[in-house]
Design an enzyme around this catalytic site. Structure first.
Site, mmCIF file in Angstrom:
data_model
loop_
_atom_site.group_PDB
_atom_site.id
_atom_site.type_symbol
_atom_site.label_atom_id
_atom_site.label_comp_id
_atom_site.label_asym_id
_atom_site.label_seq_id
_atom_site.Cartn_x
_atom_site.Cartn_y
_atom_site.Cartn_z
ATOM 1 N N LYS A 42 1.540 -7.657 -13.702
ATOM 2 C CA LYS A 42 1.887 -7.048 -12.411
ATOM 3 C C LYS A 42 1.518 -7.992 -11.272
ATOM 4 C CE LYS A 42 -1.124 -4.145 -10.365
ATOM 5 N NZ LYS A 42 -1.432 -4.538 -8.975
ATOM 6 N N ASP A 138 -7.331 0.876 1.666
ATOM 7 C CA ASP A 138 -6.831 1.575 0.484
ATOM 8 C C ASP A 138 -8.023 2.042 -0.324
ATOM 9 O OD1 ASP A 138 -7.726 -0.571 -0.985
ATOM 10 O OD2 ASP A 138 -5.778 -1.527 -1.084
HETATM 11 N N1 EPU Z 1 -10.227 -10.815 1.723
HETATM 12 C C1 EPU Z 1 -10.509 -10.920 3.045
HETATM 13 N N2 EPU Z 1 -9.575 -11.496 3.872
HETATM 14 C C2 EPU Z 1 -8.376 -11.955 3.423
HETATM 15 C C3 EPU Z 1 -8.102 -11.834 2.038
HETATM 16 C C4 EPU Z 1 -9.039 -11.258 1.206
HETATM 17 O O1 EPU Z 1 -11.559 -10.512 3.501
HETATM 18 O O2 EPU Z 1 -7.579 -12.470 4.236
HETATM 19 C C5 EPU Z 1 -11.219 -10.189 0.828
HETATM 20 C C6 EPU Z 1 -10.754 -8.819 0.350
HETATM 21 O O3 EPU Z 1 -11.078 -7.834 1.274
HETATM 22 C C7 EPU Z 1 -11.495 -8.666 -0.961
HETATM 23 C C8 EPU Z 1 -11.593 -10.090 -1.498
HETATM 24 O O4 EPU Z 1 -11.333 -10.944 -0.370
HETATM 25 O O5 EPU Z 1 -12.780 -8.196 -0.742
HETATM 26 C C9 EPU Z 1 -10.630 -10.401 -2.610
HETATM 27 O O6 EPU Z 1 -9.317 -10.274 -2.168
HETATM 28 P P1 EPU Z 1 -8.089 -11.103 -2.787
HETATM 29 O O7 EPU Z 1 -7.268 -11.560 -1.631
HETATM 30 O O8 EPU Z 1 -8.587 -12.122 -3.748
HETATM 31 O O9 EPU Z 1 -7.335 -9.994 -3.589
HETATM 32 P P2 EPU Z 1 -5.863 -9.488 -3.391
HETATM 33 O O10 EPU Z 1 -4.924 -10.629 -3.343
HETATM 34 O O11 EPU Z 1 -5.822 -8.478 -2.309
HETATM 35 C C10 EPU Z 1 -5.361 -9.422 -5.964
HETATM 36 C C11 EPU Z 1 -4.885 -8.397 -6.940
HETATM 37 C C12 EPU Z 1 -5.970 -7.369 -7.187
HETATM 38 C C13 EPU Z 1 -7.184 -8.091 -7.737
HETATM 39 C C14 EPU Z 1 -7.620 -9.189 -6.763
HETATM 40 C C15 EPU Z 1 -8.778 -10.021 -7.281
HETATM 41 C C16 EPU Z 1 -2.536 -8.316 -6.500
HETATM 42 C C17 EPU Z 1 -1.367 -7.542 -6.030
HETATM 43 N N3 EPU Z 1 -3.715 -7.735 -6.409
HETATM 44 O O12 EPU Z 1 -5.648 -8.709 -4.763
HETATM 45 O O13 EPU Z 1 -5.462 -6.466 -8.175
HETATM 46 O O14 EPU Z 1 -8.225 -7.173 -7.916
HETATM 47 O O15 EPU Z 1 -6.512 -10.079 -6.489
HETATM 48 O O16 EPU Z 1 -8.481 -10.588 -8.490
HETATM 49 O O17 EPU Z 1 -2.389 -9.435 -6.974
HETATM 50 C C18 EPU Z 1 -5.257 -4.430 -9.304
HETATM 51 O O18 EPU Z 1 -4.375 -4.967 -9.992
HETATM 52 O O19 EPU Z 1 -5.743 -3.309 -9.611
HETATM 53 C C19 EPU Z 1 -5.758 -5.120 -8.122
HETATM 54 C C20 EPU Z 1 -6.436 -4.518 -7.172
#
Ligand code: EPU
Length: 443
Positions: A42, A138
């Site tokens: 996903k 969320d």
């Molecule tokens: N963060 C910031 N600022 C930003 C970006 C991220 O503060 O500009 C923080 C977030 O708040 C969080 C942390 O950094 O605390 C990690 O965020 P990240 O950007 O790495 O995660 P994401 O891209 O939002 C993806 C997956 C998540 C998975 C995480 C970590 C997708 C659609 N989602 O989220 O998947 O947990 O990476 O591996 O790719 C799931 O599948 O259940 C899910 C939540």
């Protein structure tokens, strides 16, 4: 799987809000054994679909999981002017991208799927504009976008926020730039990467995320004609090109779904062969299962997990890849809740991911949380009860707990599980679980 929302005429079927009243009824106590196949990830396929926006023409993505989020992303791309066809029989999506896509991602889709923001990088790079609704909080925490925005600004984009939308624009081509990420954010790495491939000159992303899904999108972008060095490392070096071409690409297997099946085997004294998975993407989690007492056998096309005893408790600390994945944390808390001994689980990515512990407590689990930490004292038995899934992985964790609880567990919030797990119920049934999907009126 069909996209269901009556608020958007013509895009949804009549059963829309059934997800809200559907439940999974699990009767615990069955041993899970057999084979299961894992589809594409996903968290990769959604970004691969967004990346097709970078080139006009028809791209084909293979190994596409049949999950709700793929339908939401398809709908988003259609609204951007793409012709999207999902051929479920062959797990393939074709996306015909116009020469001048639209550039607005509406709130009604972004609120249903936060990953919608991944169209921002490609759109600003390709058409010089992206208006993307801000997802807001969320169920697993605040999840900012500041790192995405800082990266785009470094490349010369103007980014403002108005009426709940992020408005990104660029008068001409973006300029290559060096960016240091405050945190190796998966989403921010993808946004900056997808913008940099079409920028003028070289970009460097330092402290980039290294998840297998990032490697997957890098490989697809390379096949589209992008120049990227350092794939799989924390420094990505991108030499921008003027144009990219459409592509055919197969999605990397879903390591989180594979890991969920592995935990299911370990919790149910089971024996599950997980095909189509890459054990190397789950090294830390499989190592933890071995420590818990499972036998893990790797093979060319997957791995097998066998467990013949009560698991031993294992400590977990979630970290960016190659650390232990936060998306397997609830499943491992479920395992620890019936393990021999006590364990400490530390969540470093999403502050609210422990919310699911309150639901697990309804089954009799003994879990105490304090900030980023959860202390889990293993119980010899859980007892079935109604519980509510608060996000995808919480849903998976609760179903796993239900598999070993005495009596019936009714899991509400099935829509969350559908977002990430294709064929979850039929696969569980094939492995021997007593689980049914019921309408609440039958529950
Ligand atoms: N963060 C910031 N600022 C930003 C970006 C991220 O503060 O500009 C923080 C977030 O708040 C969080 C942390 O950094 O605390 C990690 O965020 P990240 O950007 O790495 O995660 P994401 O891209 O939002 C993806 C997956 C998540 C998975 C995480 C970590 C997708 C659609 N989602 O989220 O998947 O947990 O990476 O591996 O790719 C799931 O599948 O259940 C899910 C939540």
């Amino acid at each position: 799987m069909t996209l269901r929302d009556p608020g958007v005429p013509g895009t949804m079927d009549a059963a829309t809000y059934d997800a809200a009243v559907e439940v999974l009824r699990v009767t615990g106590g069955r041993r899970l054994a057999g084979e299961v196949c894992v589809a594409g990830a996903k968290n990769s396929v959604l970004k691969l679909m967004a990346a097709t926006l970078l080139a006009p023409g028809t791209s084909t993505i293979r190994n596409v999981p049949d999950i709700l989020d793929v339908e939401i992303m398809s709908e988003l791309l259609r609204r951007l002017g793409c012709v999207v066809e999902h051929h479920r029989d062959v797990a393939t999506v074709t996306i015909d991208v116009p020469h001048r896509p639209e550039h607005r991602a509406d709130y009604d889709l972004v609120r249903r799927m936060r990953a919608s923001i991944c169209v921002m990088g490609p759109l600003v790079a390709r058409v010089g504009a992206a208006d993307v609704a801000v997802p807001g909080g969320d169920n697993i925490g605040s999840r900012g976008l500041d790192i995405h925005v800082a990266g785009l600004r470094r490349m010369g984009a103007e980014v403002t926020s108005e009426h709940g939308y992020l408005l990104a624009s660029s008068a001409g081509r973006l300029r290559g730039a060096q960016t240091w990420l405050d945190f190796p954010s998966v989403g921010a790495t993808e946004t900056i990467l997808m913008a940099a491939v079409l920028a003028e000159g070289e970009s460097v992303i330092d402290n980039a995320a290294r998840e297998p899904e990032i490697v997957d999108i890098c490989q697809m972008l390379e096949a589209m004609g992008a120049h990227i060095e350092g794939i799989g490392t924390s420094t990505l070096r991108i030499e921008g090109v003027e144009a990219l071409r459409p592509v055919e690409h197969a999605t990397v297997p879903d390591r989180i779904v594979a890991g969920t099946w592995a935990v299911a085997a370990a919790m149910t004294h089971g024996d599950i062969t997980i095909r189509g998975a890459q054990a190397g993407h789950l090294s830390m989690a499989l190592e933890k299962l071995s420590t818990a007492g499972a036998d893990v056998h790797e093979s060319a096309d997957g791995f097998r997990v066998i467990m013949d005893r009560r698991p031993a408790a294992v400590d977990i600390v979630t970290l960016p890849y190659p650390g232990f994945p936060t998306d397997l944390q609830p499943q491992f808390i479920a395992l620890n809740s019936i393990a021999e001994g006590a364990s400490l689980v530390t969540e470093n990515l999403f502050e609210a991911r422990f919310r699911f512990v309150q639901e697990l407590a309804r089954l009799g689990a003994d879990v105490r949380t304090d900030g980023h930490h959860a202390l889990v004292r293993g119980r010899s038995a859980l007892s079935g009860a109604p519980v509510e899934a608060t996000d995808i992985r919480a849903g998976a964790g609760l179903v796993l707990a239900g598999l070993v609880a005495e009596g019936q567990t009714t899991v509400y919030g099935v829509g969350h599980i559908d977002r990430g797990y294709a064929d979850f119920v039929p696969d569980l049934q094939r492995l021997g679980a007593d689980v049914q999907r019921l309408d609440i009126s039958d529950a």
